[in-house]
Design a protein around this motif. Structure first.
Motif, PDB file in Angstrom:
ATOM      1  N   SER A 275       0.820  -1.205   0.000  1.00  0.00           N
ATOM      2  CA  SER A 275       0.000   0.000   0.000  1.00  0.00           C
ATOM      3  C   SER A 275       0.859   1.263   0.000  1.00  0.00           C
ATOM      4  CB  SER A 275      -0.931  -0.006   1.219  1.00  0.00           C
ATOM      5  OG  SER A 275      -1.712   1.170   1.267  1.00  0.00           O
ATOM      6  N   ALA A 276       1.901   1.292   0.831  1.00  0.00           N
ATOM      7  CA  ALA A 276       2.724   2.490   0.958  1.00  0.00           C
ATOM      8  C   ALA A 276       3.477   2.814  -0.322  1.00  0.00           C
ATOM      9  CB  ALA A 276       3.713   2.322   2.112  1.00  0.00           C
ATOM     10  N   ALA A 503       4.228   7.804   4.004  1.00  0.00           N
ATOM     11  CA  ALA A 503       3.246   6.755   4.264  1.00  0.00           C
ATOM     12  C   ALA A 503       2.128   7.259   5.162  1.00  0.00           C
ATOM     13  CB  ALA A 503       3.930   5.546   4.898  1.00  0.00           C
ATOM     14  N   LYS A 504       0.993   6.571   5.103  1.00  0.00           N
ATOM     15  CA  LYS A 504      -0.149   6.870   5.951  1.00  0.00           C
ATOM     16  C   LYS A 504      -0.171   5.925   7.144  1.00  0.00           C
ATOM     17  CE  LYS A 504      -3.454   9.052   4.735  1.00  0.00           C
ATOM     18  NZ  LYS A 504      -3.920  10.427   4.987  1.00  0.00           N
ATOM     19  N   GLY A 505      -0.953   6.296   8.155  1.00  0.00           N
ATOM     20  CA  GLY A 505      -1.087   5.458   9.340  1.00  0.00           C
ATOM     21  C   GLY A 505      -0.742   6.236  10.592  1.00  0.00           C
ATOM     22  N   LEU A 506      -1.336   5.848  11.715  1.00  0.00           N
ATOM     23  CA  LEU A 506      -1.119   6.572  12.960  1.00  0.00           C
ATOM     24  C   LEU A 506       0.334   6.550  13.395  1.00  0.00           C
ATOM     25  CD1 LEU A 506      -4.224   5.621  15.163  1.00  0.00           C
ATOM     26  CD2 LEU A 506      -3.802   7.733  13.896  1.00  0.00           C
ATOM     27  N   GLU A 507       1.066   5.496  13.057  1.00  0.00           N
ATOM     28  CA  GLU A 507       2.463   5.443  13.490  1.00  0.00           C
ATOM     29  C   GLU A 507       3.289   6.546  12.850  1.00  0.00           C
ATOM     30  OE1 GLU A 507       2.597   2.451   9.981  1.00  0.00           O
ATOM     31  OE2 GLU A 507       1.143   3.416  11.314  1.00  0.00           O
ATOM     32  N   ASN A 531      -5.802   5.656   3.242  1.00  0.00           N
ATOM     33  CA  ASN A 531      -6.597   6.630   2.496  1.00  0.00           C
ATOM     34  C   ASN A 531      -5.671   7.625   1.801  1.00  0.00           C
ATOM     35  OD1 ASN A 531      -8.876   7.934   1.547  1.00  0.00           O
ATOM     36  ND2 ASN A 531      -9.050   9.241   3.342  1.00  0.00           N
ATOM     37  N   TYR A 532      -4.975   7.154   0.784  1.00  0.00           N
ATOM     38  CA  TYR A 532      -4.041   8.012   0.065  1.00  0.00           C
ATOM     39  C   TYR A 532      -4.796   8.931  -0.890  1.00  0.00           C
ATOM     40  CZ  TYR A 532      -0.092   5.357   1.819  1.00  0.00           C
ATOM     41  OH  TYR A 532       0.842   4.776   2.638  1.00  0.00           O
ATOM     42  N   PRO A 533      -4.378  10.207  -0.968  1.00  0.00           N
ATOM     43  CA  PRO A 533      -5.029  11.117  -1.912  1.00  0.00           C
ATOM     44  C   PRO A 533      -4.784  10.700  -3.351  1.00  0.00           C
ATOM     45  CG  PRO A 533      -3.747  12.319  -0.261  1.00  0.00           C
ATOM     46  CD  PRO A 533      -3.365  10.872  -0.153  1.00  0.00           C
ATOM     47  N   LEU A 534      -5.639  11.241  -4.237  1.00  0.00           N
ATOM     48  CA  LEU A 534      -5.470  10.945  -5.655  1.00  0.00           C
ATOM     49  C   LEU A 534      -4.184  11.545  -6.196  1.00  0.00           C
ATOM     50  CD1 LEU A 534      -9.107  11.434  -6.961  1.00  0.00           C
ATOM     51  CD2 LEU A 534      -7.811   9.317  -6.994  1.00  0.00           C
ATOM     52  N   ARG A 535      -3.967  12.828  -5.926  1.00  0.00           N
ATOM     53  CA  ARG A 535      -2.758  13.498  -6.371  1.00  0.00           C
ATOM     54  C   ARG A 535      -2.254  14.377  -5.247  1.00  0.00           C
ATOM     55  NH1 ARG A 535       0.283  11.769 -10.062  1.00  0.00           N
ATOM     56  NH2 ARG A 535       1.090  13.837 -10.402  1.00  0.00           N
TER      57      ARG A 535
END
Length: 567
Positions: A275-276, A503-507, A531-535
């Motif tokens: 994902s990342a 990367a996304k995520g609370l960590e 929940n990665y943005p489109l751009r």
């Protein structure tokens, strides 16, 4: 890799308290995770040293270095150390301990003192395991099969110590699993629903279920073995009226689920990496999450495929064969969904992603060759040959270790706030992948041709393939030593880094390294995982906080494409 300009926070979990006592008596899950990492790294290289000696012996068809008893002790110690003291605790005890509370928004695990106690139990068990080497080793194999382990021989004290070491270490696994289950159930941040949890948490949760339910069976088995040796009660030893096949049933009822204790966490790590480094939500997130639980459930009902040649009835064998094929389905769900996530994604080939891609290839081959061993007819030919060795190592080393190394490279900047040299990281991933394939692919061939495992003398026609395997293991060893060198180097000289992957995520929403209690302000989750943005434009973090990209840009629906400029 995303460009960053960061500074280290003034106070974090590494410098919040000083002195050795602050470490030995800490209840901080992050420090306990680091202590586990140091401990199992030592076990990894000790077990690897035994593997090196095994491969050197197999360079020639004759017994050049060791006699039969010494060789039996080598492969037994190799298996005991790497399975019980490295592979089983590696990701849950290290990455799970460090990141599970942070990834669900908790300050610590549910039972911090119990967490520290589990580490001490592990150390006691590991030291006892190393003591086995000092007293001459054992010859039973890592499975402790009876009557080898139940008969009274010259190494009886070492056998008793080995079973006791495994028994003690099992409590560490049980307590860790119990701690994680309660933490996930009771300490998730507001808004962190079950289907907003990262897939790594799903895999650790499923692993914890196996640890809590299956490990006691191994403990009971070791106790019964000890009782038989001490008071001569006939349980497993046929000379005393026991049944050695009963031992196999009890041992594999734990040890096949234990395979998934080793591999499930790596499956979760790879989901995070995919994902990342594609900037996409994992395709079929709910299916991938539930598949972890299905793997845990199926793992309890397939132990019999290890015993097709152990006087099992053909009807029981047919049932276990069907179930063994079924357990491949949830594993295949993950592989196909990862592939779908990669499709049309803007993939960044950073070091963690290279390990993830290597994992997918090796794990897939390992899984497919497992179907051969699930077939009763083929297994009668392949049982106890080097085909089994190759299959097992593709899952355990090609899978579990690749996932562990991928996770270490991914979260290393978060753990220490410094970056390792990326070029060396990519080279190490390539060396490990090439060395692994050269080491174990020839073993499939010699196993299919009939070379039995656990033999140090073999037919001369197998020498070329064995030389290739030994050469590959040497390359693999170099690949494993390289991260040890540049990780240590990075602690002092590495560039400061907070979230180099964007990367996304609370960590990634707290400082790097994290503070003692993880979050200055308790987090509230209001979006789905990944929940990665489109751009998104190029990200340049200017502070110690690592969530610069996700805080400055409003969350949008998950989409495809690489949003951040990569360099």
């Amino acid at each position: 890799m995303i460009q960053e300009n960061v500074t280290l926070p003034r106070e974090h979990y590494l410098n919040a308290h000083y002195g050795w006592k602050s470490w030995l008596f800490t209840t901080d899950h992050k420090r306990i995770g680091l202590m586990y990492m140091i401990s199992i790294t030592l076990m990894f290289f000790i077990g690897g040293f035994f593997a090196l000696l095994i491969r050197l012996e197999l360079l020639t068809p004759q017994a050049d270095m060791f006699n039969a008893d010494q060789y039996n002790k080598l492969f037994t110690l190799h298996g005991v150390v790497l399975i019980f003291f490295f592979l089983i605790p590696s990701i849950p005890a290290v990455l799970g301990n460090f990141f599970l509370p942070i990834m669900i928004g908790a300050k610590d695990v549910a039972f911090p003192k119990l967490n520290l106690f589990s580490w001490y139990i592990f150390i006691i068990g590991a030291l006892m395991g190393l003591w086995i080497t000092a007293v001459g080793g054992i010859e039973t194999g890592w499975t402790f099969y009876t009557p080898y382990s139940s008969s009274f021989s010259s190494n009886s004290s070492a056998v008793a110590a080995a079973t006791l070491a495994v028994f003690i270490t099992g409590f560490s696994s049980i307590l860790t699993g119990l701690n994680f289950i309660v933490t996930v159930h009771k300490m998730r941040a507001p808004g962190m629903t079950w289907f907003r949890m990262p897939l790594f948490i799903w895999s650790i949760y499923a692993t914890s279920i196996i640890q809590v339910l299956a490990t006691p069976v191994l403990g009971i088995t070791m106790v019964l073995l000890g009782v038989e040796r001490l008071v001569h009660v006939g349980i497993f030893d046929p000379n005393l009226g026991g049944d050695p096949v009963l031992f196999q049933h009890m041992f594999w009822f734990y040890s096949h689920p234990a395979v998934y204790i080793m591999i499930l966490p790596s499956l979760g790590v790879v989901s995070e990496l995919i994902s990342a480094f594609t900037r996409k939500r994992v395709f079929g997130y709910k299916f991938v999450a539930v598949s972890s639980l299905l793997i845990a459930i199926f793992s309890f009902i397939v132990w019999g495929h290890h015993m097709y040649v152990s006087s099992m009835s053909i009807y029981a064998g047919m049932l276990f064969s069907i179930l063994s094929y079924l357990v491949a389905v949830p594993s295949a769900v993950k592989v196909f969904n990862w592939t779908a996530t990669l499709y049309k994604g803007s993939v960044s080939y950073d070091t963690p992603m290279l390990y993830a891609l290597g994992f997918i290839g090796l794990f897939t081959i390992g899984g497919l060759t497992g179907l051969f061993l699930a077939s009763m007819g083929l297994d009668r030919h392949l049982h106890d040959t080097y085909f089994v060795i190759a299959h097992f190592h593709l899952i355990m080393v090609g899978g579990a270790v690749m996932g562990y190394f991928g996770g270490l490279h991914y979260w290393w900047p978060k753990m220490f706030g410094r970056m390792y040299p990326e070029w060396w990281g990519r080279l190490s991933a390539l060396v490990v992948f090439l060395g692994f394939n050269l080491s174990f692919f020839p073993q499939f061939i010699i196993g299919y041709l009939g070379m039995p495992r656990r033999y140090h003398v073999y037919a001369p026609e197998f020498q070329v393939l064995n030389v290739m395997s030994t050469a590959g293991s040497s390359i693999l060893g170099v690949g494993y030593v390289m991260p040890l060198v540049y990780f240590i180097w990075s602690l002092r000289y590495g560039k400061l880094a907070a979230n180099p992957w964007g990367a996304k995520g609370l960590e990634w929403e707290t400082t790097s390294p994290p503070p003692t209690h993880n979050f200055e302000i308790p987090p509230v989750v209001n979006e789905e995982a990944y929940n990665y943005p489109l751009r998104q434009p190029s990200v340049k973090n200017t502070g110690a906080l690592t969530g610069g990209d996700s805080r400055s840009i409003p969350p949008t629906k998950s989409g495809q494409g690489r949003e951040a400029e990569v360099v």
